[in-house]
Design a protein around this motif. Structure first.
Motif, PDB file in Angstrom:
ATOM      1  N   ASN A 191       0.850  -1.194   0.000  1.00 10.93           N
ATOM      2  CA  ASN A 191       0.000   0.000   0.000  1.00 10.93           C
ATOM      3  C   ASN A 191       0.883   1.240   0.000  1.00 10.93           C
ATOM      4  N   CYS A 192       0.997   1.865  -1.169  1.00 13.80           N
ATOM      5  CA  CYS A 192       1.869   3.029  -1.338  1.00 13.80           C
ATOM      6  C   CYS A 192       1.107   4.341  -1.291  1.00 13.80           C
ATOM      7  N   PHE A 193      -0.094   4.311  -0.740  1.00 11.71           N
ATOM      8  CA  PHE A 193      -0.791   5.559  -0.439  1.00 11.71           C
ATOM      9  C   PHE A 193      -0.308   6.069   0.916  1.00 11.71           C
ATOM     10  N   GLY A 194      -0.383   7.401   1.114  1.00  8.40           N
ATOM     11  CA  GLY A 194       0.127   8.013   2.324  1.00  8.40           C
ATOM     12  C   GLY A 194      -0.702   7.686   3.556  1.00  8.40           C
ATOM     13  N   TYR A 195      -0.017   7.548   4.676  1.00  7.29           N
ATOM     14  CA  TYR A 195      -0.660   7.247   5.953  1.00  7.29           C
ATOM     15  C   TYR A 195      -0.658   8.435   6.908  1.00  7.29           C
ATOM     16  N   HIS A 196      -0.026   9.532   6.521  1.00  2.00           N
ATOM     17  CA  HIS A 196       0.135  10.642   7.450  1.00  2.00           C
ATOM     18  C   HIS A 196      -0.832  11.777   7.135  1.00  2.00           C
ATOM     19  N   LEU A 197      -1.677  12.115   8.090  1.00  4.75           N
ATOM     20  CA  LEU A 197      -2.675  13.182   8.001  1.00  4.75           C
ATOM     21  C   LEU A 197      -3.790  12.872   7.000  1.00  4.75           C
ATOM     22  N   THR A 198      -3.438  12.613   5.739  1.00  6.43           N
ATOM     23  CA  THR A 198      -4.470  12.339   4.736  1.00  6.43           C
ATOM     24  C   THR A 198      -4.918  10.876   4.823  1.00  6.43           C
ATOM     25  N   PRO A 199      -6.154  10.559   4.382  1.00  4.13           N
ATOM     26  CA  PRO A 199      -6.724   9.242   4.657  1.00  4.13           C
ATOM     27  C   PRO A 199      -6.462   8.154   3.627  1.00  4.13           C
ATOM     28  N   ALA A 200      -5.787   8.443   2.509  1.00  5.51           N
ATOM     29  CA  ALA A 200      -5.715   7.463   1.425  1.00  5.51           C
ATOM     30  C   ALA A 200      -5.153   6.120   1.877  1.00  5.51           C
ATOM     31  N   GLY A 201      -4.094   6.137   2.670  1.00  2.00           N
ATOM     32  CA  GLY A 201      -3.514   4.886   3.130  1.00  2.00           C
ATOM     33  C   GLY A 201      -4.506   4.049   3.920  1.00  2.00           C
ATOM     34  N   MET A 202      -5.216   4.699   4.836  1.00  2.00           N
ATOM     35  CA  MET A 202      -6.213   3.991   5.641  1.00  2.00           C
ATOM     36  C   MET A 202      -7.393   3.524   4.792  1.00  2.00           C
ATOM     37  N   GLY A 254      -1.782   2.280  -4.978  1.00  4.98           N
ATOM     38  CA  GLY A 254      -1.115   3.577  -4.953  1.00  4.98           C
ATOM     39  C   GLY A 254      -1.472   4.381  -6.181  1.00  4.98           C
ATOM     40  N   THR A 255      -0.735   5.461  -6.407  1.00  2.00           N
ATOM     41  CA  THR A 255      -0.974   6.264  -7.597  1.00  2.00           C
ATOM     42  C   THR A 255      -0.521   5.486  -8.833  1.00  2.00           C
ATOM     43  N   PRO A 256      -1.070   5.804 -10.004  1.00  2.00           N
ATOM     44  CA  PRO A 256      -0.766   5.005 -11.194  1.00  2.00           C
ATOM     45  C   PRO A 256       0.709   4.966 -11.567  1.00  2.00           C
ATOM     46  N   ASP A 257       1.420   6.070 -11.370  1.00  2.00           N
ATOM     47  CA  ASP A 257       2.790   6.125 -11.864  1.00  2.00           C
ATOM     48  C   ASP A 257       3.834   5.604 -10.891  1.00  2.00           C
ATOM     49  N   GLY A 299      -4.832   9.804  -9.562  1.00  2.00           N
ATOM     50  CA  GLY A 299      -4.176  10.377 -10.730  1.00  2.00           C
ATOM     51  C   GLY A 299      -4.641   9.662 -11.976  1.00  2.00           C
ATOM     52  N   ALA A 300      -4.246  10.191 -13.121  1.00  2.25           N
ATOM     53  CA  ALA A 300      -4.696   9.613 -14.386  1.00  2.25           C
ATOM     54  C   ALA A 300      -3.907   8.349 -14.718  1.00  2.25           C
ATOM     55  N   LEU A 301      -4.627   7.288 -15.088  1.00  2.00           N
ATOM     56  CA  LEU A 301      -4.006   6.069 -15.597  1.00  2.00           C
ATOM     57  C   LEU A 301      -4.049   6.132 -17.116  1.00  2.00           C
ATOM     58  N   PHE A 302      -2.943   6.549 -17.715  1.00  2.00           N
ATOM     59  CA  PHE A 302      -2.903   6.685 -19.172  1.00  2.00           C
ATOM     60  C   PHE A 302      -2.827   5.310 -19.824  1.00  2.00           C
ATOM     61  N   PRO A 303      -3.418   5.147 -21.007  1.00  2.00           N
ATOM     62  CA  PRO A 303      -3.413   3.847 -21.685  1.00  2.00           C
ATOM     63  C   PRO A 303      -2.016   3.255 -21.857  1.00  2.00           C
ATOM     64  N   ILE A 353       0.925  -7.528 -15.142  1.00  2.00           N
ATOM     65  CA  ILE A 353       0.215  -6.913 -14.019  1.00  2.00           C
ATOM     66  C   ILE A 353      -1.105  -6.340 -14.514  1.00  2.00           C
ATOM     67  N   ALA A 354      -2.215  -6.862 -13.998  1.00  2.00           N
ATOM     68  CA  ALA A 354      -3.539  -6.334 -14.333  1.00  2.00           C
ATOM     69  C   ALA A 354      -3.796  -5.096 -13.477  1.00  2.00           C
ATOM     70  N   CYS A 355      -4.049  -3.958 -14.129  1.00  2.00           N
ATOM     71  CA  CYS A 355      -4.173  -2.682 -13.416  1.00  2.00           C
ATOM     72  C   CYS A 355      -5.534  -2.060 -13.684  1.00  2.00           C
ATOM     73  N   LEU A 356      -6.289  -1.789 -12.618  1.00  2.00           N
ATOM     74  CA  LEU A 356      -7.574  -1.103 -12.710  1.00  2.00           C
ATOM     75  C   LEU A 356      -7.546   0.117 -11.803  1.00  2.00           C
ATOM     76  N   GLN A 357      -8.404   1.089 -12.118  1.00  2.00           N
ATOM     77  CA  GLN A 357      -8.408   2.333 -11.355  1.00  2.00           C
ATOM     78  C   GLN A 357      -9.765   2.608 -10.731  1.00  2.00           C
ATOM     79  N   CYS A 358      -9.741   3.387  -9.658  1.00  2.00           N
ATOM     80  CA  CYS A 358     -10.978   3.809  -9.006  1.00  2.00           C
ATOM     81  C   CYS A 358     -11.017   5.326  -8.969  1.00  2.00           C
TER      82      CYS A 358
END
Length: 394
Positions: free
Chosen positions: A115-126, A164-167, A193-197, A208-213
């Protein structure tokens, strides 16, 4: 409860439109009551309620900290996002509804998610950790940065999935290649972020199968891709509207507008929360069998503020430029790249005008020099955009 042997997360995903509408109306009444709002007779009456914009929520939070007087319950975490704006978080099962997306990606028991989303202050990691717990996957709480350590941990732990983010996944993979390390990632759940084709194809070429939300800190999961990859399916825990930017008025089916969301989470009942994002409804039903509404995904910002050559260009500047010239009917700023340089072109609907004078006006109002292109009256797209960023970020 989730059954990992099922194609879908639960029976909600394949129910009829009538069953979904009846259930949503019942839940909406509870949300309205929690906010002290009279009940509505149908979902259609939701459009008559006021829109709550982020700027208004920030102002309310300043006078009634931390959540602006909204009826928050079962609070486990408090997060701070840029603004600043404060969001509550819970720890109950699939509180942000991210498990539904992770299941669609194919993540479940036996997976270890880096899980490469941030855990500090912002909620994405959680948010993503809570979703992983809902589908029975383990989590390596990696956050962002220290890429060489990320590679080492992914190899030693045997991470099978990335969040995490696409890039950033590419950054990890490139570092692994540099170090001669083979990683076991087979699935990726990305957002923020944008997942470019081309990037999706890069991952596919590596197995690696990659889907976005599409999710926000305030609302959790709003919509997500399924393996069909035909638009994004609206989450079962929200009511989504597409409205004309700056208003609460629904647009015609298929027309681009601002995404407004009512969450059915009783712990944080946001009613008609304006995301500031643009999207449009897709007709029909997804081939994957999920029956909920589909949208085209994130299509830009409703406020359309765009940085060109390091300077922000704002919609109100475009409006001021038009107001200065009676001979100009409409204008549209187009941002492109030539070589490695930003280029700003201002398309102007007008007849018999002095292009040089208009170019001077552009520089004066937008604090940035740009080309002026005269186009025929009525030829600019009717898509709500006054700033069109056509630059490619892949």
């Amino acid at each position: 409860m989730l059954d990992e042997n099922l194609k879908h997360y639960d029976a909600l995903e394949t129910r009829s439109a009538d069953a979904r509408a009846a259930d949503q109306l019942a839940q909406l009444q509870g949300q309205l009551a929690r906010n002290g709002v009279p009940p509505v007779a149908s979902l259609d009456e939701l459009k008559d309620l006021p829109v709550l914009r982020k700027s208004e929520l920030v102002a309310r939070q300043e006078t009634e900290p931390p959540f602006g007087g909204l009826p928050v319950s079962n609070l486990a975490h408090v997060f701070q996002s840029p603004g600043p704006i404060y969001e509550p978080g819970g720890v109950s099962h699939d509180w942000w509804r991210m498990g539904r997306f992770l299941h669609a990606v194919g993540i479940g028991p036996g997976d270890i998610v880096q899980n490469c989303f941030g855990y500090h202050l912002t909620p994405a990691g959680m948010i993503f950790e809570n979703g992983a717990r809902a589908v029975g996957a383990a989590v390596l709480p990696a956050g962002v940065g220290q890429t060489e350590l990320q590679v080492r941990a992914a190899k030693d732990v045997g991470c099978t999935a990335y969040a995490g983010t696409p890039d950033y996944l590419k950054v990890i993979l490139d570092k692994a290649d540099e170090l001669g390390v083979k990683l076991a990632f087979a699935r990726a759940a990305v957002g923020g972020g944008a997942l470019f084709p081309s990037l999706r194809q890069y991952y596919a070429d590596r197995g690696i199968a990659c889907l976005q939300c599409y999710a926000t800190a305030d609302l959790g999961n709003i919509a997500y891709e399924s393996p069909a990859m035909e638009g994004m399916i609206v989450d079962e825990g929200v009511i989504l509207e597409i409205v004309r930017p700056g208003t609460g008025d629904p647009v015609a089916p298929g027309e681009v507008g601002e995404v407004v969301v009512t969450t059915l989470n009783p712990d944080y009942p946001l009613i008609r929360f304006a995301t500031g994002d643009l999207s449009a409804v897709l007709p029909g039903v997804s081939p994957c069998g999920r029956t909920n509404l589909r949208i085209k995904g994130w299509m830009g910002r409703a406020d359309q503020t765009t940085k060109i050559k390091g300077m922000f260009v704002r919609p109100e500047q475009v409006a001021e430029f038009v107001a200065r010239h009676a001979e100009v009917a409409r204008a549209r700023v187009v941002a492109t790249r030539e070589g490695e340089m930003d280029v700003m072109t201002v398309q102007v609907e007008a007849v018999g005008v002095d292009v040089g004078r208009l170019a001077d006006s552009v520089a004066a109002v937008m604090k940035l020099k740009g080309r002026v292109e005269i186009v025929a009256p009525g030829s600019l797209p009717n898509d709500g955009k006054v700033i069109d960023d056509q630059r490619k970020y892949d």
